[in-house]
Design a protein around this motif. Structure first.
Motif, short mmCIF file in Angstrom:
data_model
loop_
_atom_site.label_atom_id
_atom_site.label_comp_id
_atom_site.label_asym_id
_atom_site.label_seq_id
_atom_site.Cartn_x
_atom_site.Cartn_y
_atom_site.Cartn_z
N SER A 1 39.21 36.04 49.75
CA SER A 1 38.60 36.88 48.73
C SER A 1 37.31 37.46 49.28
O SER A 1 36.33 36.73 49.47
N VAL B 1 32.01 48.21 49.15
CA VAL B 1 33.08 48.90 49.88
C VAL B 1 32.67 50.36 50.05
O VAL B 1 32.32 51.03 49.08
N TYR C 1 33.95 54.00 52.09
CA TYR C 1 34.92 54.74 52.89
C TYR C 1 34.15 55.76 53.71
O TYR C 1 33.37 56.53 53.16
N GLU D 1 37.64 47.08 57.64
CA GLU D 1 38.82 46.46 57.03
C GLU D 1 40.07 47.27 57.29
O GLU D 1 41.15 46.74 57.47
N GLU D 2 39.94 48.60 57.30
CA GLU D 2 41.07 49.49 57.56
C GLU D 2 40.55 50.74 58.25
O GLU D 2 39.42 51.16 58.02
N LYS E 1 37.60 52.12 56.15
CA LYS E 1 37.14 51.30 55.03
C LYS E 1 36.25 50.20 55.59
O LYS E 1 36.68 49.41 56.44
N ARG F 1 33.64 46.96 54.68
CA ARG F 1 33.17 45.99 53.68
C ARG F 1 31.84 45.43 54.15
O ARG F 1 31.69 45.05 55.31
N SER G 1 32.34 53.03 47.06
CA SER G 1 33.23 52.66 45.97
C SER G 1 32.43 52.04 44.83
O SER G 1 31.60 51.16 45.07
N ALA H 1 36.99 48.78 42.24
CA ALA H 1 38.37 48.74 42.73
C ALA H 1 39.30 48.79 41.52
O ALA H 1 39.32 47.87 40.72
N GLU I 1 43.85 47.20 43.97
CA GLU I 1 43.61 46.65 45.30
C GLU I 1 44.57 45.49 45.48
O GLU I 1 44.47 44.48 44.82
N GLN I 2 45.56 45.68 46.35
CA GLN I 2 46.59 44.67 46.49
C GLN I 2 47.17 44.68 47.88
O GLN I 2 47.01 45.62 48.63
N THR I 3 47.88 43.62 48.19
CA THR I 3 48.67 43.59 49.42
C THR I 3 50.06 44.07 49.07
O THR I 3 50.46 44.08 47.90
#
Length: 154
Positions: free
Chosen positions: A59, A68, A70, A97-98, A111, A113, A142, A145, A148-150
């Protein structure tokens, strides 16, 4: 790949995405097969490259990473060698993160964090702005959220 998956495979994948630590016996009961076929199907999906690994999902909020941002990144040079240098360098920034190479008004969407705005400012100054071939960045913070998921659906 899609045609190689049947209903049992899809049930197995759905269960594993909900809980990758589910015991085989419990998974077998849930799916409606015995333990041996379940184990074979999981191994087959791993060998197919469909299941690429198992990991703990942390988490970010509990870790204090509540901020967060971008970042749109435009490069000064977009020849293949420059792209590869940037890709290699951005992968080494743990706060990223991405990162996606995109088409449009910029070259990458990143992205990041961080703990707060001051932490993000430090990350930008010390880790992102110094990456190879960066021409320009634009940041979008941001506020919330909404989703926000997998990936868990098949």
């Amino acid at each position: 790949m899609e045609e190689k998956l049947d209903g049992y495979d899809r049930k197995i994948l759905a269960e594993l995405t909900r809980n990758a630590r589910i015991p085989i016996a419990e998974l077998a009961r849930s799916v409606g097969l015995s333990k041996t076929p379940i184990a074979h199907r999981i191994r087959r999906m791993e060998e197919m490259g469909l299941i690429t690994g198992y990991r703990a999902i942390l988490s970010p909020l509990k870790l204090g990473l509540t901020h967060v941002t971008y970042v749109e990144v435009s490069l000064a040079d977009t020849r293949e060698q420059a792209l590869q240098k940037f890709n290699e360098a951005i992968r080494a920034v743990p706060e990223v993160e991405e990162c996606y190479m995109i088409a449009g008004g910029c070259d990458y969407l990143v992205k990041v964090r961080s703990r707060d705005m001051a932490d993000f400012r430090r990350i930008m100054a010390e880790k992102i702005s110094v990456l190879p071939h960066i021409h320009n960045t634009s940041s979008h913070v941001s506020m919330e959220a909404v989703v926000e998921q997998t990936y868990t659906t098949l």
